[in-house]
Design a protein around this motif. Structure first.
Motif, PDB file in Angstrom:
ATOM      1  N   CYS A  63       0.816  -1.219   0.000  1.00 43.24           N
ATOM      2  CA  CYS A  63       0.000   0.000   0.000  1.00 43.24           C
ATOM      3  C   CYS A  63       0.847   1.266   0.000  1.00 43.24           C
ATOM      4  N   PHE A  64       2.059   1.180   0.520  1.00 37.99           N
ATOM      5  CA  PHE A  64       2.928   2.348   0.643  1.00 37.99           C
ATOM      6  C   PHE A  64       4.340   1.982   0.203  1.00 37.99           C
ATOM      7  N   PRO A  65       5.155   2.995  -0.106  1.00 38.74           N
ATOM      8  CA  PRO A  65       6.550   2.705  -0.472  1.00 38.74           C
ATOM      9  C   PRO A  65       7.289   2.013   0.673  1.00 38.74           C
ATOM     10  N   ASP A  66       8.175   1.089   0.335  1.00 40.66           N
ATOM     11  CA  ASP A  66       8.993   0.498   1.375  1.00 40.66           C
ATOM     12  C   ASP A  66      10.121   1.465   1.731  1.00 40.66           C
ATOM     13  N   LEU A  67      10.935   1.070   2.699  1.00 39.99           N
ATOM     14  CA  LEU A  67      11.986   1.958   3.182  1.00 39.99           C
ATOM     15  C   LEU A  67      12.975   2.314   2.076  1.00 39.99           C
ATOM     16  N   GLY A  68      13.305   1.352   1.219  1.00 41.64           N
ATOM     17  CA  GLY A  68      14.221   1.643   0.127  1.00 41.64           C
ATOM     18  C   GLY A  68      13.672   2.717  -0.803  1.00 41.64           C
ATOM     19  N   ALA A  69      12.372   2.636  -1.100  1.00 43.73           N
ATOM     20  CA  ALA A  69      11.754   3.646  -1.965  1.00 43.73           C
ATOM     21  C   ALA A  69      11.749   5.018  -1.294  1.00 43.73           C
ATOM     22  N   LEU A  70      11.539   5.051   0.020  1.00 44.86           N
ATOM     23  CA  LEU A  70      11.581   6.328   0.737  1.00 44.86           C
ATOM     24  C   LEU A  70      12.978   6.942   0.682  1.00 44.86           C
ATOM     25  N   LEU A  71      13.997   6.127   0.883  1.00 46.17           N
ATOM     26  CA  LEU A  71      15.365   6.633   0.832  1.00 46.17           C
ATOM     27  C   LEU A  71      15.704   7.136  -0.567  1.00 46.17           C
TER      28      LEU A  71
ATOM     29  N   GLN B 234      22.948   0.321   1.763  1.00 51.67           N
ATOM     30  CA  GLN B 234      23.695   0.680   2.969  1.00 51.67           C
ATOM     31  C   GLN B 234      22.905   1.656   3.838  1.00 51.67           C
ATOM     32  N   LEU B 235      22.184   2.565   3.204  1.00 50.90           N
ATOM     33  CA  LEU B 235      21.381   3.507   3.988  1.00 50.90           C
ATOM     34  C   LEU B 235      20.241   2.803   4.732  1.00 50.90           C
ATOM     35  N   TRP B 236      19.777   1.702   4.190  1.00 48.30           N
ATOM     36  CA  TRP B 236      18.696   0.947   4.831  1.00 48.30           C
ATOM     37  C   TRP B 236      19.060   0.638   6.285  1.00 48.30           C
ATOM     38  N   GLU B 237      20.303   0.251   6.506  1.00 48.88           N
ATOM     39  CA  GLU B 237      20.740  -0.095   7.855  1.00 48.88           C
ATOM     40  C   GLU B 237      20.896   1.132   8.751  1.00 48.88           C
ATOM     41  N   ARG B 238      20.951   2.308   8.135  1.00 47.15           N
ATOM     42  CA  ARG B 238      21.136   3.536   8.922  1.00 47.15           C
ATOM     43  C   ARG B 238      20.017   4.540   8.639  1.00 47.15           C
ATOM     44  N   TYR B 239      18.837   4.009   8.382  1.00 45.45           N
ATOM     45  CA  TYR B 239      17.750   4.913   7.983  1.00 45.45           C
ATOM     46  C   TYR B 239      17.394   5.936   9.059  1.00 45.45           C
ATOM     47  N   PRO B 240      17.485   5.623  10.386  1.00 39.34           N
ATOM     48  CA  PRO B 240      17.166   6.679  11.349  1.00 39.34           C
ATOM     49  C   PRO B 240      18.103   7.883  11.237  1.00 39.34           C
ATOM     50  N   ASP B 241      19.357   7.619  10.851  1.00 39.90           N
ATOM     51  CA  ASP B 241      20.318   8.717  10.682  1.00 39.90           C
ATOM     52  C   ASP B 241      20.079   9.462   9.367  1.00 39.90           C
ATOM     53  N   ALA B 242      19.745   8.723   8.316  1.00 41.50           N
ATOM     54  CA  ALA B 242      19.470   9.374   7.033  1.00 41.50           C
ATOM     55  C   ALA B 242      18.259  10.299   7.140  1.00 41.50           C
ATOM     56  N   LEU B 243      17.219   9.824   7.824  1.00 44.96           N
ATOM     57  CA  LEU B 243      16.007  10.638   7.956  1.00 44.96           C
ATOM     58  C   LEU B 243      16.157  11.746   8.995  1.00 44.96           C
ATOM     59  N   ASP B 244      17.253  11.735   9.732  1.00 49.13           N
ATOM     60  CA  ASP B 244      17.503  12.756  10.750  1.00 49.13           C
ATOM     61  C   ASP B 244      18.100  14.033  10.156  1.00 49.13           C
ATOM     62  N   GLN B 245      18.416  14.016   8.870  1.00 52.78           N
ATOM     63  CA  GLN B 245      19.078  15.166   8.259  1.00 52.78           C
ATOM     64  C   GLN B 245      18.111  16.341   8.103  1.00 52.78           C
ATOM     65  N   THR B 246      18.658  17.542   8.197  1.00 50.98           N
ATOM     66  CA  THR B 246      17.868  18.765   8.047  1.00 50.98           C
ATOM     67  C   THR B 246      18.533  19.696   7.033  1.00 50.98           C
ATOM     68  N   VAL B 247      17.733  20.630   6.530  1.00 54.20           N
ATOM     69  CA  VAL B 247      18.221  21.638   5.579  1.00 54.20           C
ATOM     70  C   VAL B 247      17.848  23.010   6.144  1.00 54.20           C
ATOM     71  N   ARG B 248      18.849  23.883   6.251  1.00 52.63           N
ATOM     72  CA  ARG B 248      18.615  25.234   6.763  1.00 52.63           C
ATOM     73  C   ARG B 248      18.468  26.179   5.576  1.00 52.63           C
TER      74      ARG B 248
END
Length: 607
Positions: free
Chosen positions: A51-59, A120-134
């Protein structure tokens, strides 16, 4: 099952109904425990995978959106800086990161690398999604501003899949009263809303600490969304957005901050008090592992005569084994690792597992209702009903095994999720209320108590469900023995009854209704019964009040043909109304299933 059935990963998700039943038969004690309301069910992204994108698709979407905002020639572009920070979480450094879109990224020997980057990002997705843009003095988050996860997963146009439907059905049947999910979407809630009739079992949804008060009430189910809810966040971002977790920062806050303590306390209590069935949830979210350690490393050994946790997956990996070690304690786990790991793996994924549990709920409830109703004094009829339940199971196995399609392995389960509840609902609502629910997805439970309650509740025999099941058994037996043909009605309106019965060239509409004293007059008043075609209608009353105009069994014996009265309507001609059959009357004068079947055939022939 105990690890002996060799489905493999594909079989776990594509198993047929028969294969799924065979698998669960090897774990029968655990199955009965689940259907007796003993387990809390923990649900993850696997149940919403289609029903929704998997984590790889989100990354990948995150990479695309960051790259699309890069300003060419601006080495200080905040989107470029954010993208570089994400890539630095991996061991890969594309040569053309800025110049080319992700699908064209290459390494220094010209190999495309985006697939490996995402892996590789799959294993570190909490860190990848933690990024911000100023940007322009404002901080944009990857989760809410770039990916807009609350909009994606809160999309009300997304429809539930078979897993969500089966969960809603198990809630309605009283099997599941504690559900916990890490999913942001609201598809379980949507399936429950579509399934629920007005007076049926309520589902309390908890997506913030403030939602907990007043929940956990007997007769209601509870869905705890420990990673938050996208739909509630859309509706009330101030209240719910802090509870929608995706990043390393979010998860750390969930574990440590006092405002999340009520959630943590609920997790502690559930893991202490009830065994857990994990479906579509890998257990690799380290916040759950941390909570598991915090809970069990301080409470001592846990009795382990039965598995305390079952994962819906063919083989456990490191995260699940880490979870078990925390659950049982390091020493006990080390001493019994092989058995604990074996007992914790169940080789079925979401649709086959949940669909089979729903079917078994109906079959085992029918058996229990027959046992409680007929008791030890009427073993002939109890055995007859239980044998009929086996025949219904064989029929359903044949039907849905035949519907299995290698090109669409989930089609049969979606078909079962749509068809079987609709048949149950039509039969039950016509019997109880002389109505048909307007919505094709609305559901009426066979009985809204789990198996454990049905085994002990004192009022079960008084409900007379065993007589209702006896009617079903006789109709089914006549079909099996080719005494008549039996079909479901094509029309959805109440006047089509519950069955179409073809006998000796005639097509009869069969109604099975509860009250012999009042049901037919009500059906006539509400034009459910068409009196201009009354000779082709049969109304069967399993039990309850006897229709006043029907002759008693003693009168029937004085003027019968083959055990069936030939004058059931004193002072009435046959054209006056539909044929009416009171099942208790017929059982009194026919002491075996064969005689009862013959009697009913003759009665319907003479109707």
């Amino acid at each position: 099952m105990n690890g002996d059935t060799d489905f493999g990963i594909m079989g776990a998700s594509t198993a047929t109904l028969t294969e799924s039943l065979d698998c669960l038969r090897e774990r029968w004690t655990d199955v009965v425990d689940v259907l007796s309301g003993k387990y809390a069910v923990w649900l993850g992204s696997g149940i919403s995978r289609e029903c929704f994108p998997d984590l790889g698709a989100l990354l990948r979407l995150l990479l695309d959106r960051l790259h699309s905002q890069i300003q060419a020639g601006d080495a200080a572009c905040p989107y470029r800086r954010c993208l570089e920070n994400v890539i630095q979480l991996t061991t890969i450094h594309p040569c053309n990161l800025v110049e080319e879109p992700p699908e064209n990224w290459t390494n220094n020997v010209g190999e495309l690398v985006v697939t490996e980057i995402i892996a590789q990002l799959w294993e570190r997705y909490p860190d990848a999604l933690d990024q911000t843009v100023r940007v322009n003095g404002h901080t944009l988050t990857a989760t809410f501003d770039l990916l807009k996860l609350h909009e994606m997963y809160g999309d009300s146009s997304k429809l539930p899949d078979a897993e969500h439907r089966f969960l809603a059905l198990l809630i309605a049947e009283g099997i599941l009263d504690e559900l916990v999910t890490t999913n942001w979407d609201a598809l379980i809630e949507a399936a429950h809303a579509a399934c629920r009739a007005a007076a049926d079992r309520q589902l309390d949804v908890i997506a913030a600490s403030e939602d907990i008060d007043g929940t956990g009430v007997a007769g209601r189910s509870r869905l705890t969304k420990i990673h938050g809810c996208a739909r509630k966040t859309l509706a009330d971002p101030h209240r719910y957005q802090p509870y929608m977790l995706a990043t390393r920062t979010d998860i750390t806050a969930w574990v440590k901050k006092p405002e999340f303590a009520p959630f943590r306390d609920m997790v502690h209590q559930l893991l202490r008090e009830r065994p857990a069935l994990f479906v579509g949830l890998s257990g690799q979210d380290w916040n759950l592992q941390a909570e598991c350690f915090a809970t069990f490393m301080t409470v001592g050994p846990i009795p382990n005569d039965r598995p305390r946790v079952i994962f819906s997956m063919p083989a456990l990996q490191h995260p699940q084994k880490t979870f078990l070690k925390a659950l049982y304690g390091a020493d006990h786990y080390a001493a019994h690792e092989d058995r604990l790991v074996k007992d914790a793996a169940l080789s079925l994924y979401g649709k086959p597992l949940l669909g089979t549990l729903y079917l078994l709920t109906l079959l085992l409830k029918a058996r229990k209702l027959a046992e409680r109703g007929f008791g030890k004094t009427e073993q002939v009829w109890c055995g007859f009903v239980k044998q009929s339940v086996k025949q219904w199971q064989a029929f359903l196995q044949q039907r849905y095994d035949a519907a299995a399609d290698p090109s669409d392995p989930h089609r049969a389960w979606r078909q079962l999720a749509e068809e079987l509840p609709r048949v149950v609902t039509r039969f039950v609502t016509m019997y109880r209320d002389l109505t048909v629910l307007a919505s094709p997805t609305a559901y009426h439970a066979l009985d809204d108590r789990h198996l454990g309650m049905l085994a002990t509740a004192p009022n079960v025999p008084e409900l007379n469900y065993h007589w209702l099941l006896l009617v079903l058994a006789v109709l089914k037996e006549g079909w099996v023995r080719r005494q008549w043909e039996l079909d479901l009605p094509l029309g959805v309106e109440a006047q089509h009854g519950q069955f179409v019965l073809r006998l000796s060239g005639r097509v009869l509409t069969v109604f099975v209704v509860r009250d012999g004293a009042s049901s037919l007059p009500q059906m006539i008043r509400e034009r459910i019964v068409d009196m201009t075609n009354a000779s082709e209608i049969v109304v069967i009353y399993p039990s309850d009040r006897e229709p006043a105009h029907l002759v008693s069994p003693s009168q029937a014996l004085s003027s019968t043909r083959g055990g069936v009265s030939t004058n059931r309507f004193p002072n009435r001609t046959r054209s006056v109304g539909p044929a009416e059959i009171w099942m208790r009357d017929r059982v009194d004068v026919n002491d075996s299933p064969t005689k009862l079947l013959q009697a009913l055939r003759m009665e319907m022939q003479s109707a």
